[in-house]
Design a protein around this motif. Structure first.
Motif, PDB file in Angstrom:
ATOM      1  N   VAL A 217      -6.533   6.480  12.278  1.00  0.00           N
ATOM      2  CA  VAL A 217      -7.493   6.805  11.227  1.00  0.00           C
ATOM      3  C   VAL A 217      -7.215   8.208  10.705  1.00  0.00           C
ATOM      4  O   VAL A 217      -7.139   9.162  11.484  1.00  0.00           O
ATOM      5  CB  VAL A 217      -8.941   6.744  11.771  1.00  0.00           C
ATOM      6  N   ARG A 218      -7.060   8.339   9.381  1.00  0.00           N
ATOM      7  CA  ARG A 218      -6.941   9.659   8.770  1.00  0.00           C
ATOM      8  C   ARG A 218      -8.352  10.215   8.636  1.00  0.00           C
ATOM      9  O   ARG A 218      -9.202   9.637   7.963  1.00  0.00           O
ATOM     10  CB  ARG A 218      -6.237   9.564   7.413  1.00  0.00           C
ATOM     11  N   GLN A 219      -8.607  11.337   9.287  1.00  0.00           N
ATOM     12  CA  GLN A 219      -9.955  11.874   9.373  1.00  0.00           C
ATOM     13  C   GLN A 219     -10.525  12.301   8.016  1.00  0.00           C
ATOM     14  O   GLN A 219     -11.726  12.189   7.796  1.00  0.00           O
ATOM     15  CB  GLN A 219     -10.001  13.061  10.346  1.00  0.00           C
ATOM     16  N   ALA A 220      -9.692  12.761   7.116  1.00  0.00           N
ATOM     17  CA  ALA A 220     -10.184  13.282   5.838  1.00  0.00           C
ATOM     18  C   ALA A 220     -10.906  12.223   5.011  1.00  0.00           C
ATOM     19  O   ALA A 220     -11.897  12.517   4.347  1.00  0.00           O
ATOM     20  CB  ALA A 220      -9.025  13.875   5.023  1.00  0.00           C
ATOM     21  N   ASP A 221     -10.411  10.987   5.050  1.00  0.00           N
ATOM     22  CA  ASP A 221     -11.001   9.958   4.195  1.00  0.00           C
ATOM     23  C   ASP A 221     -11.330   8.653   4.921  1.00  0.00           C
ATOM     24  O   ASP A 221     -11.839   7.718   4.323  1.00  0.00           O
ATOM     25  CB  ASP A 221     -10.089   9.664   3.003  1.00  0.00           C
ATOM     26  N   GLY A 222     -11.033   8.581   6.222  1.00  0.00           N
ATOM     27  CA  GLY A 222     -11.363   7.391   7.000  1.00  0.00           C
ATOM     28  C   GLY A 222     -10.415   6.223   6.802  1.00  0.00           C
ATOM     29  O   GLY A 222     -10.625   5.153   7.364  1.00  0.00           O
ATOM     30  N   GLU A 223      -9.349   6.406   6.026  1.00  0.00           N
ATOM     31  CA  GLU A 223      -8.404   5.310   5.837  1.00  0.00           C
ATOM     32  C   GLU A 223      -7.732   5.006   7.169  1.00  0.00           C
ATOM     33  O   GLU A 223      -7.430   5.910   7.941  1.00  0.00           O
ATOM     34  CB  GLU A 223      -7.359   5.666   4.776  1.00  0.00           C
ATOM     35  N   ARG A 224      -7.492   3.694   7.425  1.00  0.00           N
ATOM     36  CA  ARG A 224      -6.988   3.248   8.730  1.00  0.00           C
ATOM     37  C   ARG A 224      -5.751   2.386   8.580  1.00  0.00           C
ATOM     38  O   ARG A 224      -5.623   1.638   7.620  1.00  0.00           O
ATOM     39  CB  ARG A 224      -8.029   2.390   9.457  1.00  0.00           C
ATOM     40  N   TRP A 225      -4.893   2.473   9.613  1.00  0.00           N
ATOM     41  CA  TRP A 225      -3.692   1.648   9.682  1.00  0.00           C
ATOM     42  C   TRP A 225      -3.623   1.063  11.087  1.00  0.00           C
ATOM     43  O   TRP A 225      -3.766   1.770  12.077  1.00  0.00           O
ATOM     44  CB  TRP A 225      -2.440   2.479   9.426  1.00  0.00           C
ATOM     45  N   VAL A 226      -3.374  -0.224  11.168  1.00  0.00           N
ATOM     46  CA  VAL A 226      -3.266  -0.878  12.467  1.00  0.00           C
ATOM     47  C   VAL A 226      -1.866  -0.623  13.030  1.00  0.00           C
ATOM     48  O   VAL A 226      -0.885  -0.609  12.296  1.00  0.00           O
ATOM     49  CB  VAL A 226      -3.572  -2.393  12.371  1.00  0.00           C
ATOM     50  N   LEU A 227      -1.808  -0.376  14.329  1.00  0.00           N
ATOM     51  CA  LEU A 227      -0.534  -0.255  15.036  1.00  0.00           C
ATOM     52  C   LEU A 227      -0.316  -1.571  15.758  1.00  0.00           C
ATOM     53  O   LEU A 227      -0.840  -1.797  16.848  1.00  0.00           O
ATOM     54  CB  LEU A 227      -0.574   0.926  16.016  1.00  0.00           C
ATOM     55  N   ARG A 228       0.432  -2.449  15.146  1.00  0.00           N
ATOM     56  CA  ARG A 228       0.573  -3.819  15.633  1.00  0.00           C
ATOM     57  C   ARG A 228       1.297  -3.925  16.972  1.00  0.00           C
ATOM     58  O   ARG A 228       0.999  -4.807  17.761  1.00  0.00           O
ATOM     59  CB  ARG A 228       1.290  -4.668  14.585  1.00  0.00           C
ATOM     60  N   GLY A 229       2.228  -3.051  17.247  1.00  0.00           N
ATOM     61  CA  GLY A 229       2.997  -3.138  18.481  1.00  0.00           C
ATOM     62  C   GLY A 229       2.443  -2.313  19.621  1.00  0.00           C
ATOM     63  O   GLY A 229       3.015  -2.274  20.702  1.00  0.00           O
ATOM     64  N   ALA A 230       1.321  -1.637  19.398  1.00  0.00           N
ATOM     65  CA  ALA A 230       0.778  -0.705  20.395  1.00  0.00           C
ATOM     66  C   ALA A 230      -0.340  -1.339  21.215  1.00  0.00           C
ATOM     67  O   ALA A 230      -1.067  -2.195  20.726  1.00  0.00           O
ATOM     68  CB  ALA A 230       0.255   0.547  19.704  1.00  0.00           C
ATOM     69  N   SER A 231      -0.447  -0.875  22.439  1.00  0.00           N
ATOM     70  CA  SER A 231      -1.584  -1.212  23.299  1.00  0.00           C
ATOM     71  C   SER A 231      -2.310   0.084  23.604  1.00  0.00           C
ATOM     72  O   SER A 231      -1.684   1.112  23.864  1.00  0.00           O
ATOM     73  CB  SER A 231      -1.112  -1.840  24.608  1.00  0.00           C
ATOM     74  N   CYS A 232      -3.629   0.033  23.564  1.00  0.00           N
ATOM     75  CA  CYS A 232      -4.443   1.230  23.759  1.00  0.00           C
ATOM     76  C   CYS A 232      -5.482   1.007  24.847  1.00  0.00           C
ATOM     77  O   CYS A 232      -5.816  -0.126  25.175  1.00  0.00           O
ATOM     78  CB  CYS A 232      -5.189   1.580  22.475  1.00  0.00           C
ATOM     79  N   ARG A 233      -6.002   2.113  25.317  1.00  0.00           N
ATOM     80  CA  ARG A 233      -7.146   2.102  26.217  1.00  0.00           C
ATOM     81  C   ARG A 233      -8.123   3.143  25.715  1.00  0.00           C
ATOM     82  O   ARG A 233      -7.729   4.119  25.067  1.00  0.00           O
ATOM     83  CB  ARG A 233      -6.729   2.392  27.656  1.00  0.00           C
ATOM     84  N   PRO A 234      -9.408   2.974  25.988  1.00  0.00           N
ATOM     85  CA  PRO A 234     -10.378   3.971  25.534  1.00  0.00           C
ATOM     86  C   PRO A 234     -10.092   5.334  26.154  1.00  0.00           C
ATOM     87  O   PRO A 234      -9.675   5.429  27.317  1.00  0.00           O
ATOM     88  CB  PRO A 234     -11.718   3.429  26.035  1.00  0.00           C
ATOM     89  N   GLU A 235     -10.304   6.375  25.379  1.00  0.00           N
ATOM     90  CA  GLU A 235     -10.154   7.746  25.885  1.00  0.00           C
ATOM     91  C   GLU A 235     -11.412   8.091  26.674  1.00  0.00           C
ATOM     92  O   GLU A 235     -12.519   7.857  26.214  1.00  0.00           O
ATOM     93  CB  GLU A 235      -9.978   8.724  24.715  1.00  0.00           C
ATOM     94  N   VAL A 236     -11.233   8.648  27.844  1.00  0.00           N
ATOM     95  CA  VAL A 236     -12.359   9.033  28.680  1.00  0.00           C
ATOM     96  C   VAL A 236     -12.729  10.469  28.346  1.00  0.00           C
ATOM     97  O   VAL A 236     -11.897  11.372  28.436  1.00  0.00           O
ATOM     98  CB  VAL A 236     -12.012   8.917  30.191  1.00  0.00           C
ATOM     99  N   SER A 237     -13.984  10.667  27.960  1.00  0.00           N
ATOM    100  CA  SER A 237     -14.471  11.998  27.627  1.00  0.00           C
ATOM    101  C   SER A 237     -14.855  12.722  28.914  1.00  0.00           C
ATOM    102  O   SER A 237     -15.503  12.160  29.795  1.00  0.00           O
ATOM    103  CB  SER A 237     -15.684  11.890  26.708  1.00  0.00           C
ATOM    104  N   LEU A 238     -14.491  14.002  29.013  1.00  0.00           N
ATOM    105  CA  LEU A 238     -14.797  14.784  30.208  1.00  0.00           C
ATOM    106  C   LEU A 238     -16.071  15.607  30.042  1.00  0.00           C
ATOM    107  O   LEU A 238     -16.305  16.534  30.801  1.00  0.00           O
ATOM    108  CB  LEU A 238     -13.615  15.714  30.536  1.00  0.00           C
ATOM    109  N   GLN A 239     -16.884  15.308  29.088  1.00  0.00           N
ATOM    110  CA  GLN A 239     -18.106  16.087  28.844  1.00  0.00           C
ATOM    111  C   GLN A 239     -19.206  15.714  29.773  1.00  0.00           C
ATOM    112  O   GLN A 239     -19.464  14.673  30.182  1.00  0.00           O
ATOM    113  CB  GLN A 239     -18.554  15.889  27.414  1.00  0.00           C
TER     114      GLN A 239
END
Length: 126
Positions: A104-126
């Motif tokens: 996601v481009r933060q300036a305007d919220g435009e998004r692109w899917v990464l078709r070959g990628a696998s992700c996991r949620p980022e764990v916040s340390l707060q």
């Protein structure tokens, strides 16, 4: 570069932009790449370049594997005499939405899917 090569590059960039930019599906969460292998890095590089209107970019091998934010500074066409750059860097965030990884481009919220990628949620340390 031959005119045919230039046309092919332009068509590819337009296709990446048109096909990859899609609306949100659910509840996106900041995410990290699970595998930053050569294919995933190449896809990420293509998507970031397309998001920056075809600019050549260089990304670290561990980009988006330790934090979900990616900041890309624009390289000036000509160095400024003052040595200072006034262009703002472009900030992206990797998010997990459903089963898909999105950049996601933060300036305007435009998004692109990464078709070959696998992700996991980022764990916040707060």
């Amino acid at each position: 570069m031959k005119p045919a090569d230039s046309l092919l590059l332009t068509a590819t960039l337009l296709l990446l932009t048109a096909c990859g930019s899609q609306p949100a599906l659910g509840d996106p969460r900041p995410a990290l790449l699970l595998d930053a292998g050569a294919e995933v890095r190449a896809e990420l590089l293509r998507v970031v370049s397309a998001a920056m209107h075809g600019a050549q970019v260089t990304l670290a091998p561990d980009a988006l594997t330790e934090e979900s934010v990616l900041i890309v500074a624009r390289k000036p066409q000509q160095p400024r005499l003052s040595g200072r750059e006034f262009d703002k860097p472009v900030k992206f965030q990797l998010v997990l939405d459903g089963e898909a990884c999105w950049l996601v481009r933060q300036a305007d919220g435009e998004r692109w899917v990464l078709r070959g990628a696998s992700c996991r949620p980022e764990v916040s340390l707060q």
